[in-house]
Design an enzyme around this catalytic site. Structure first.
Site, short mmCIF file in Angstrom:
data_model
loop_
_atom_site.label_atom_id
_atom_site.label_comp_id
_atom_site.label_asym_id
_atom_site.label_seq_id
_atom_site.Cartn_x
_atom_site.Cartn_y
_atom_site.Cartn_z
N GLU A 29 0.70 -0.92 -0.02
CA GLU A 29 0.01 0.03 0.07
C GLU A 29 0.70 1.33 0.20
O GLU A 29 0.38 2.43 -0.56
CB GLU A 29 -1.02 0.04 1.25
CG GLU A 29 -2.16 -0.83 1.08
CD GLU A 29 -3.18 -0.76 0.23
OE1 GLU A 29 -3.31 0.09 -0.27
OE2 GLU A 29 -3.61 -1.88 -0.44
N SER A 37 -46.90 -14.97 -19.12
CA SER A 37 -48.02 -14.57 -19.06
C SER A 37 -48.43 -13.49 -18.00
O SER A 37 -49.73 -12.96 -18.09
CB SER A 37 -49.36 -15.68 -19.00
OG SER A 37 -49.35 -16.46 -20.25
#
Length: 736
Positions: free
Chosen positions: A87, A364
């Protein structure tokens, strides 16, 4: 000459530097009052209150951001080396801003053609996590830089690294290295090995993608990169790296989270993160008050589990494949509050949220929007006579399209309400051909459907994917007599001091006139009382209700979407791999057999102890009895008739008048897609949840009947198998 040129360049550099300093000083003075006050001890920052989520009845349903802060000496040195190496390699050399790191990130991003590295060091990341705001612009970035410089000037490097290690997110709900160590390895952070430490150090950058529980290969590739980086910056030797890679990772068994509330919670969290950013959500100590009804969520989970367990026994075993899945959403009609969001059968087995995913075809279930469009655009009413017959539709640039009913059987003339009750494909196709797909899409948008919809005739049969949450919201518009409420999951958000940051205020929008929507509502009541959804009545659901079944081609999706006066619910059942749901007897599962029973079990529990509430009939509506074949007002006689709700101005003939059997020709351009081949065959019903027994169970057959036989009494005299035979004997022209 050279000396003079050098002096000019030097003066220019001085001027630029002085200007930069003055600009920074000016910016600092301008933002000084907005910068947060640093605490005397950095450790106190790690004691921030977690964010809490609450249900509608005040029960705390989730906590995020819980941490177990530990001092630096209680953290493995391997982890501290690994996190610094990956980091912020120059962490112990710079004073808050790593100029070389920023330059390397810039060069890398230019080479990649995208933002691959951010360039923020450990101190800057800590300031971002600790002192967040709603701002998402350069002002926030400058504030973060000033805070980082303040942190560096106030605290030691070790204290900053300690706070950072206790603050960052490692995925799987773990915040801080101590919680992460317990989650992934079931050990204390001080006992991490080099391999374990390297794996954890690789998680903050991508906590979900590199999660070792779900993707161990990707996690180990990231770990290998971390170890190589540690060798590169001389924190470990190559021999130590190889030794670590040869060691046992000793990954813990992941905790099984079976709480079905997490489907709802995760969707809320995704909304919060999108609106406010992760830092604010996870580190803000918020109180989020949601719309979830825990009692109803549990009822939904139980209803689904009971019926799916029954259906599993009717289906052939699928070796090495997932079992049937389910989604159920329920919305309070009055304001749009989402009370239930069940995204799957078992959260511990699958976290995929099918309730909000819009990748399944509704079949449907989409037809009500087609029928309503035809009634509005063409002036049709539930008593309008239509013709159920084979019809071929020419498709520009493609093969002609001929939708079929089940078994290729057709009913001939019948009124519109009866066509919806039977869910006849041929009629739906003719209606969309008459009005045009674009008009149907406009109507669906007004009902709240936001998913992409295909501009083609087969849209009438539900060939564009939608989500259960969308359908529940759209059907609630019908229950509300045309009023649309945007479905919502968050009622209120407060900060740690109780200040209200957000509150939902609903104000329904009247999208359709009441007297226009009520005839559709009445038609959908017919679906439940005597059509493809009458399994609800067979299961003793007595509350006034309306709805629509849905099944897609080859029985891949089964739906039931319905509503009472106060609550709308949508149920989907199917396989994740989109395989057909075919039983051991070769028959497919339909919406009536797979989804409707779950809806019924759930709604019976939701409405337990509540009075039956009828849908109010608006002004401008009259009720008539009409012949189902001719559409004329029914007179005394043996002809079959139906009760229909029509507008006052609707003229219903009293005598038979010959009319052409043709619809008005409409726009074309559809592409043949998957058709709805649903059949009206209700399989034996699953045993109901405790104290909720369906009407066709053998134990009820022996009940005494009244002296005056009713339709229910006739049903009670049939065994379960006899009832199934009776249903299967019905004309197979019906498509739910």
């Amino acid at each position: 000459m050279i000396r003079r040129l050098s002096q000019i360049i030097l003066n220019f550099i001085y001027a630029i530097t002085l200007t930069g300093v003055l600009v920074l000083a000016g910016v600092y003075l301008g933002l000084r009052d907005d910068l947060p006050q640093l605490p005397e001890k950095l450790e106190t920052i790690n004691l921030n209150l977690p964010t809490e989520l609450y249900s509608v009845d005040g029960e705390r349903i989730h906590i995020v951001g819980q941490r177990r802060p530990v001092p630096l000496k209680e953290i493995s040195p391997w982890f501290l080396k690994a996190i610094v190496a990956v980091e912020d390699r120059n962490f112990y050399k710079h004073r808050g801003l790593d100029h070389l790191g920023l330059l390397r990130a810039l060069i890398s991003n230019i080479k990649e053609g995208r933002v691959r590295q951010g360039g923020s060091g450990i101190t800057q990341q800590l300031s971002k996590n600790l002192f967040f705001s709603f701002e998402r612009n350069w002002v926030r970035k400058i504030k973060e830089l000033f805070i980082a410089l303040q942190l560096e000037a106030t605290f030691s490097k070790d204290k900053i690294l300690e706070a950072y290690s206790n603050q960052i997110y490692f995925g799987n709900g773990a915040y801080g290295v101590e919680e992460a160590s317990r989650t992934y390895f079931d050990i204390r952070s001080k006992d991490l090995t080099l391999l374990q430490a390297a794996l954890l150090a690789g998680l903050p950058n991508s906590p979900n993608n590199a999660n070792p529980f779900s993707n161990l290969d990707r996690a180990m590739k990231r770990t290998h990169h971390i170890l190589s980086r540690m060798v590169q910056v001389a924190m470990i030797s190559e021999a130590q790296k190889q030794s670590a890679l040869a060691s046992d990772l000793k990954l813990a068994t992941p905790e099984r989270k079976t709480d079905s509330n997490l489907y709802f919670v995760n969707h809320v969290m995704s909304q919060l993160e999108a609106d406010y950013g992760k830092e604010f959500v996870y580190f803000g100590g918020l109180k989020v008050f949601t719309t979830l009804d825990v009692r109803l969520q549990k009822a939904a989970e139980k209803s689904a589990r009971v019926h799916l367990d029954y259906l599993d026994k009717q289906l052939p075993a699928r070796s090495g494949q997932d079992s049937l899945q389910v989604a159920l959403t329920a919305i309070e009609n009055k304001g749009g509050a989402v009370r239930v969001l069940l995204g799957g059968r078992d959260y511990s087995s699958s976290q995929f949220n099918r309730a909000v995913s819009n990748n399944r075809l509704p079949g449907s279930s989409f037809k009500p929007f087609v029928y309503f469009t035809a009634m509005e655009q063409l002036g049709y009413s539930p008593a309008t006579v239509v013709v159920d017959e084979p019809r071929t539709f020419p498709i520009q640039g493609g093969e002609p399209w001929q939708p079929q009913n089940f078994s290729n059987a057709y009913a001939g003339k019948l009124i519109l309400k009866k066509a919806l009750m039977r869910s006849i494909n041929a009629v739906a196709a003719q209606l969309i051909d008459a009005v045009g797909p674009k008009e149907v899409i406009k109507t669906a948008r007004q009902f709240g459907i936001k998913s992409p919809l295909g501009n083609n005739l087969s849209l009438a049969l539900g060939t564009s994917a939608v989500s259960p949450l969308e359908l529940a919201g759209a059907y609630s518009v019908i229950a509300n007599l045309g009023i649309y409420n945007e479905p919502y999951l968050i009622r209120r958000i407060e900060d740690y001091d109780g200040n209200r940051l957000y509150e939902h205020f609903y104000e329904g929008v009247q999208r359709f006139p009441q007297k226009s929507i009520y005839p559709l509502l009445d038609m959908m009541q017919g679906v439940v009382d005597g059509g493809t959804g009458r399994v609800l009545r067979r299961m003793k659901f007595r509350h006034p209700a309306a709805g629509k079944t849905g099944t897609t081609n080859s029985f891949k999706d089964a739906w039931f979407n319905g509503f009472t006066k106060d609550l709308s619910a949508s149920v989907w059942v199917g396989y994740d791999d989109n395989e057909p749901m075919l039983g051991k007897n070769g028959k497919g599962l339909t919406g009536a057999g797979a989804a409707a029973p779950i809806w019924t079990y759930f709604m019976k529990k939701a409405l337990e102890g509540k009075d039956k509430v009828h849908f109010p009939k608006p002004e401008g509506i009259r009720i008539e009895n009409v012949d189902i074949k001719t559409g004329i007002l029914h007179k005394a006689g043996p002809e079959e008739f139906l009760r229909v709700a029509v507008k006052e101005e609707t003229i219903i003939p009293t005598e038979l008048v010959e009319t052409p059997d043709e619809f008005v020709a409409g726009p074309q351009g559809a592409q043949p897609q998957e058709e709805d081949t649903e059949t009206f065959q209700e399989p034996d019903l699953a045993p109901a949840p405790k104290n909720e027994t369906p009407e066709n169970v053998e134990s009820q057959i022996k009940n005494k009947t009244s002296s005056t036989p009713t339709e229910d009494d006739k049903i009670k005299k049939l065994s379960a198998s006899e009832l199934l035979d009776e249903l299967n004997a019905l004309p197979e022209t019906i498509s739910p």
